[in-house]
Design a protein around this motif. Sequence first.
Motif, mmCIF file in Angstrom:
data_model
loop_
_atom_site.group_PDB
_atom_site.id
_atom_site.type_symbol
_atom_site.label_atom_id
_atom_site.label_comp_id
_atom_site.label_asym_id
_atom_site.label_seq_id
_atom_site.Cartn_x
_atom_site.Cartn_y
_atom_site.Cartn_z
ATOM 1 N N VAL A 1 0.842 -1.201 0.000
ATOM 2 C CA VAL A 1 0.000 0.000 0.000
ATOM 3 C C VAL A 1 0.877 1.251 0.000
ATOM 4 O O VAL A 1 0.634 2.208 -0.758
ATOM 5 N N LYS A 2 1.904 1.233 0.825
ATOM 6 C CA LYS A 2 2.775 2.413 0.972
ATOM 7 C C LYS A 2 3.436 2.787 -0.344
ATOM 8 O O LYS A 2 3.584 3.971 -0.667
ATOM 9 N N TYR A 3 3.831 1.764 -1.115
ATOM 10 C CA TYR A 3 4.537 2.030 -2.373
ATOM 11 C C TYR A 3 3.660 1.772 -3.604
ATOM 12 O O TYR A 3 4.158 1.776 -4.735
ATOM 13 N N SER A 4 2.362 1.563 -3.388
ATOM 14 C CA SER A 4 1.388 1.385 -4.479
ATOM 15 C C SER A 4 1.841 0.352 -5.503
ATOM 16 O O SER A 4 1.819 0.596 -6.713
ATOM 17 N N ILE A 5 2.268 -0.805 -5.018
ATOM 18 C CA ILE A 5 2.720 -1.861 -5.918
ATOM 19 C C ILE A 5 2.208 -3.230 -5.457
ATOM 20 O O ILE A 5 2.462 -3.644 -4.338
ATOM 21 N N LEU A 6 1.428 -3.845 -6.291
ATOM 22 C CA LEU A 6 1.013 -5.237 -6.093
ATOM 23 C C LEU A 6 0.832 -5.843 -7.473
ATOM 24 O O LEU A 6 -0.165 -5.591 -8.156
ATOM 25 N N SER A 7 1.805 -6.608 -7.910
ATOM 26 C CA SER A 7 1.766 -7.183 -9.258
ATOM 27 C C SER A 7 0.759 -8.325 -9.334
ATOM 28 O O SER A 7 0.626 -9.104 -8.390
ATOM 29 N N HIS A 8 0.073 -8.392 -10.445
ATOM 30 C CA HIS A 8 -0.810 -9.532 -10.701
ATOM 31 C C HIS A 8 0.028 -10.804 -10.644
ATOM 32 O O HIS A 8 1.165 -10.830 -11.126
ATOM 33 N N TYR A 9 -0.503 -11.860 -10.050
ATOM 34 C CA TYR A 9 0.315 -13.049 -9.810
ATOM 35 C C TYR A 9 0.700 -13.766 -11.095
ATOM 36 O O TYR A 9 1.820 -14.266 -11.220
ATOM 37 N N PHE A 10 -0.191 -13.797 -12.074
ATOM 38 C CA PHE A 10 0.091 -14.544 -13.308
ATOM 39 C C PHE A 10 0.645 -13.647 -14.417
ATOM 40 O O PHE A 10 1.446 -14.091 -15.236
ATOM 41 N N LEU B 1 -1.790 -4.106 -9.854
ATOM 42 C CA LEU B 1 -3.163 -3.978 -9.377
ATOM 43 C C LEU B 1 -3.380 -2.707 -8.569
ATOM 44 O O LEU B 1 -4.523 -2.250 -8.420
ATOM 45 N N PHE B 2 -2.302 -2.131 -8.039
ATOM 46 C CA PHE B 2 -2.412 -0.915 -7.228
ATOM 47 C C PHE B 2 -2.083 0.355 -8.015
ATOM 48 O O PHE B 2 -1.998 1.438 -7.437
ATOM 49 N N TYR B 3 -1.912 0.252 -9.322
ATOM 50 C CA TYR B 3 -1.592 1.428 -10.140
ATOM 51 C C TYR B 3 -2.776 2.402 -10.118
ATOM 52 O O TYR B 3 -3.902 2.046 -10.479
ATOM 53 N N LEU B 4 -2.534 3.628 -9.665
ATOM 54 C CA LEU B 4 -3.552 4.676 -9.544
ATOM 55 C C LEU B 4 -4.733 4.253 -8.658
ATOM 56 O O LEU B 4 -5.828 4.812 -8.768
ATOM 57 N N ARG B 5 -4.488 3.277 -7.774
ATOM 58 C CA ARG B 5 -5.562 2.786 -6.914
ATOM 59 C C ARG B 5 -5.866 3.774 -5.783
ATOM 60 O O ARG B 5 -7.007 3.917 -5.361
ATOM 61 N N PHE B 6 -4.819 4.444 -5.307
ATOM 62 C CA PHE B 6 -4.980 5.302 -4.131
ATOM 63 C C PHE B 6 -4.734 6.771 -4.486
ATOM 64 O O PHE B 6 -3.961 7.072 -5.386
ATOM 65 N N ASN B 7 -5.402 7.626 -3.743
ATOM 66 C CA ASN B 7 -5.033 9.045 -3.786
ATOM 67 C C ASN B 7 -4.278 9.378 -2.503
ATOM 68 O O ASN B 7 -4.112 8.527 -1.625
ATOM 69 N N THR B 8 -3.824 10.616 -2.385
ATOM 70 C CA THR B 8 -2.993 11.005 -1.234
ATOM 71 C C THR B 8 -3.712 10.774 0.090
ATOM 72 O O THR B 8 -3.127 10.266 1.057
ATOM 73 N N ASN B 9 -5.011 11.109 0.135
ATOM 74 C CA ASN B 9 -5.765 11.017 1.391
ATOM 75 C C ASN B 9 -5.992 9.575 1.833
ATOM 76 O O ASN B 9 -5.671 9.200 2.965
ATOM 77 N N ASN B 10 -6.569 8.753 0.912
ATOM 78 C CA ASN B 10 -6.885 7.383 1.352
ATOM 79 C C ASN B 10 -5.633 6.523 1.509
ATOM 80 O O ASN B 10 -5.605 5.616 2.346
ATOM 81 N N GLU B 11 -4.576 6.837 0.748
ATOM 82 C CA GLU B 11 -3.325 6.086 0.928
ATOM 83 C C GLU B 11 -2.726 6.392 2.301
ATOM 84 O O GLU B 11 -2.266 5.504 3.012
ATOM 85 N N LEU C 1 -4.370 7.470 5.014
ATOM 86 C CA LEU C 1 -5.223 6.914 6.061
ATOM 87 C C LEU C 1 -5.036 5.403 6.174
ATOM 88 O O LEU C 1 -4.881 4.870 7.286
ATOM 89 N N LEU C 2 -4.999 4.724 5.027
ATOM 90 C CA LEU C 2 -4.833 3.271 5.037
ATOM 91 C C LEU C 2 -3.472 2.873 5.598
ATOM 92 O O LEU C 2 -3.366 1.919 6.382
ATOM 93 N N THR C 3 -2.428 3.605 5.224
ATOM 94 C CA THR C 3 -1.086 3.323 5.743
ATOM 95 C C THR C 3 -1.039 3.499 7.258
ATOM 96 O O THR C 3 -0.459 2.677 7.977
ATOM 97 N N THR C 4 -1.656 4.556 7.746
ATOM 98 C CA THR C 4 -1.683 4.818 9.195
ATOM 99 C C THR C 4 -2.404 3.692 9.933
ATOM 100 O O THR C 4 -1.929 3.194 10.971
ATOM 101 N N ILE C 5 -3.555 3.285 9.402
ATOM 102 C CA ILE C 5 -4.342 2.223 10.053
ATOM 103 C C ILE C 5 -3.570 0.913 10.058
ATOM 104 O O ILE C 5 -3.486 0.216 11.078
ATOM 105 N N LEU C 6 -2.980 0.549 8.923
ATOM 106 C CA LEU C 6 -2.226 -0.706 8.842
ATOM 107 C C LEU C 6 -1.003 -0.676 9.758
ATOM 108 O O LEU C 6 -0.656 -1.686 10.378
ATOM 109 N N THR C 7 -0.364 0.492 9.858
ATOM 110 C CA THR C 7 0.792 0.629 10.763
ATOM 111 C C THR C 7 0.372 0.409 12.212
ATOM 112 O O THR C 7 1.041 -0.315 12.968
ATOM 113 N N ASN C 8 -0.748 1.008 12.592
ATOM 114 C CA ASN C 8 -1.246 0.844 13.966
ATOM 115 C C ASN C 8 -1.653 -0.601 14.244
ATOM 116 O O ASN C 8 -1.390 -1.122 15.341
#
Length: 653
Positions: free
Chosen positions: A306-315, A321-331, A333-340
């Motif tokens: 999530v932090k680096y916006s990279i998750l390659s499709h397995y096949f 899969l994370f390309y342009l998935r997040f914007n500054t705000n939700n990225e 918030l999600l990073t903070t929650i996952l860190t906690n």
Amino acid sequence: MARSSIEKRESLHFYKYLCQKIGSEKVVKTRRLICVISDIGQGEKMMTSGSKGEGLDLNGSDFDAMIIDPNFKVYQSESEVQDDCFAIPLIMNTEEAQPCFTQLWCLNHNIQTIPNVLEKHHRGYVLSGELFKLCYKNFSDVKIPALYSGKIHGPCISDKNDTLDIAWCLKCDKWIYQAEPWISRPRTTWPPHEIISKVISSGVLMVPIGCKGSINEHLEWRISFSVAEKFLIFSFSHTQLLCYAMLKILLKEIIEKHEDLKGLLCSYFLKTLMFWILEETDQYQWRPDNIIPCFMACLQRLLYCVKYSILSHYFISDNNLFYLRFNTNNEGLLTTILTNLYKQGINCFLSSETLHDFQSQSYETTESLINRSLQQIMPTFCAIRTNGRTDRVLRLLYNFLHVSMTALSRVLFLFQISEACTLVPEITQYSFSLGNKHNYSRYKHDLSHLVIGSHSDAVSGLLKLASFFYVHKNYEASLNMIRYTLQKCTSEKIYTTFFRNKNTFNPIQKHVLNLMKHEKLHTIMKSLIIHPCGFEVDSSIIPQELQQDVARTHNVFHTLPFAHFLSLLCYYHLNDISSCRQSLQRLKYVQWILSDCGTIIFEPESLNTIIFCGIGYQLIGETYIARHTFRVAAKLDKLNSTSAASRLFSLTS
């Protein structure tokens, strides 16, 4: 005691807790077998997918299925098209689509065959994913009652309550070029070679949804590896599967409680994450006494992705899969929650609904473990319902005789075969013009199937047999069967409608289960489980008085009131009005008891019981009370899903 020993003990304790909450290895195996056997009965056209298909039954898990449209066959090039192919050939064009997506071109000579789902494009005619879904949505409204008035949800057609997702898809039998690097890329020991071989031979599916933001989104199809992914999930050790389940619980019950993060991540991302981790790690690490560090490693990897916006499709790893998935705000918030959550360690589950009590949970007794196992198996078993085609029975029987290798699989095959047999007679339409000899042969044929079907549970199969006798005017035989079934409707019986809300067993049920703890699964389920009494559309073995209740859709009746109603009908036709009135009083009492106790939780079943009473009053000439009864049912029937309104109209017009 050394810290490592304490950590191992904590992990082992938590592993046992997860087995009780999420499912033991045996329970997961049973769930999977139920789905696999059901899929076998459908031939090669249907595959159970989603959490239930993977062997999990978590809070909020819906039932997902993929149905392959046999009218089309997808090829990678025109040269691969087989001359003897009966399906309409479609050619993949991945050049004008993002990785993992494709357009499907129709060969010129097939244009007139399927004009309603084609669109003209600069290189010819393309099969539109959007038009394909609309076509199948209309088809679903007519052919699949559960999807009546449903909606399009991504690549699926969903029911109104979002509990059922059906994806109609297309199949390419060959492993596609874009995924060929997956076969030989460097990895540790997972997946093993035999799984890789199965994956390659499974081909790929095409589901009707395009790449978001693409100018040709409505024309594109996503390349799906669902069959391959199922092979991979089935190869997980139980520790690995539990870690995957924990990630799903974390997402649904903790992360998505934040409104801004709803839908940002999905189960498919977690599955992909697990595949990459397993491919890169030593399998020995995934032990029950190491499950907490394993899960924390998974959570740390998710945080990194999530932090680096990279998750390659397995096949097809070119697809991020994370390309342009997040914007500054939700990225952020999600990073903070996952860190906690990561800092809290396993205590992060204290705020989840499923795993909140892990600190206080003590080891359970054998009795409660048996109860829990049955509870965990039943929702999956009840979600997989058969249809009444004869070829399904034959297919199930063939696989039972030739494929079933374990005692458990044989038990589950037998249940599926028994239930399928109860439905076969429903499609029989008697034509008396063919003569008595032919009709007698059909009668024996249907009777034999219903006798086999009587082993599907404790009561409903026997009641369908009683209904069959009633339809053939053998009222005494029907009454004898009803009396026998009513004797079996005792307080220790487990009605499968309960499992929609996953209610716990009552004390009597727990006691009986404990007494039967050494019995085989088949014996326990045959003795204690009662399914609703269901009838297919235009069933030939349902009483004539209820024909309008199955005119449009499959219908289900609670077994106890249906038994008393069937008894009422038999006495009415035998001109025994006194006994008819007694059956009506028993029916009213049962309806009052069930409604008062709140045990009928599936609304149509409850409304049908009220309708039974109305029909009873109508038969004995008490029209005023019948009219009032139908009015009550019609008022409660918000969706107009029963015959109450039409019956009321016929009495007032």
